[in-house]
Design a protein around this motif. Structure first.
Motif, PDB file in Angstrom:
ATOM      1  N   PHE A 109       0.847  -1.183   0.000  1.00 42.71           N
ATOM      2  CA  PHE A 109       0.000   0.000   0.000  1.00 42.71           C
ATOM      3  C   PHE A 109       0.885   1.236   0.000  1.00 42.71           C
ATOM      4  N   ARG A 110       0.392   2.300  -0.580  1.00 40.96           N
ATOM      5  CA  ARG A 110       1.161   3.536  -0.753  1.00 40.96           C
ATOM      6  C   ARG A 110       1.860   4.003   0.535  1.00 40.96           C
ATOM      7  N   PRO A 111       1.179   4.052   1.686  1.00 41.24           N
ATOM      8  CA  PRO A 111       1.865   4.533   2.892  1.00 41.24           C
ATOM      9  C   PRO A 111       3.092   3.709   3.273  1.00 41.24           C
ATOM     10  N   SER A 112       3.097   2.424   2.937  1.00 47.01           N
ATOM     11  CA  SER A 112       4.237   1.585   3.327  1.00 47.01           C
ATOM     12  C   SER A 112       5.518   1.979   2.600  1.00 47.01           C
ATOM     13  N   GLU A 113       5.393   2.703   1.486  1.00 46.15           N
ATOM     14  CA  GLU A 113       6.579   3.174   0.763  1.00 46.15           C
ATOM     15  C   GLU A 113       7.421   4.110   1.624  1.00 46.15           C
ATOM     16  N   ALA A 114       6.793   4.753   2.593  1.00 41.27           N
ATOM     17  CA  ALA A 114       7.512   5.686   3.455  1.00 41.27           C
ATOM     18  C   ALA A 114       8.605   4.986   4.248  1.00 41.27           C
ATOM     19  N   SER A 115       8.419   3.707   4.550  1.00 44.11           N
ATOM     20  CA  SER A 115       9.431   2.989   5.325  1.00 44.11           C
ATOM     21  C   SER A 115      10.745   2.863   4.555  1.00 44.11           C
TER      22      SER A 115
END
Length: 67
Positions: free
Chosen positions: A10-16
């Motif tokens: 999911f898009r937010p997980s790219e932040a990691s």
């Protein structure tokens, strides 16, 4: 600051990924706000997120050390 992200995919997980590039929590927060939108209201909502809402679901908890 504690940042709760959904599982990979999911898009937010790219932040990691930013953490592997020596970014800090503040950098991750800014990326999420810019690329995903505002944080959800509470972390419990992540547990009930379906695939559509998980696309934009993340939660940031501001922690005050020493309290």
């Amino acid at each position: 600051m504690v940042i709760y992200l959904p599982d990979s995919g999911f898009r937010p997980s790219e932040a990691s990924d930013l953490l592997f590039e020596d970014a800090g929590a503040g950098d991750v927060k800014k990326w999420l706000e810019t690329n995903v939108g505002p944080s959800i209201a509470d972390a419990g909502s992540l547990l009930d997120a379906d695939d559509d809402s998980a696309e934009t679901a993340y939660f940031i908890e501001e922690v005050n050390p020493g309290r």
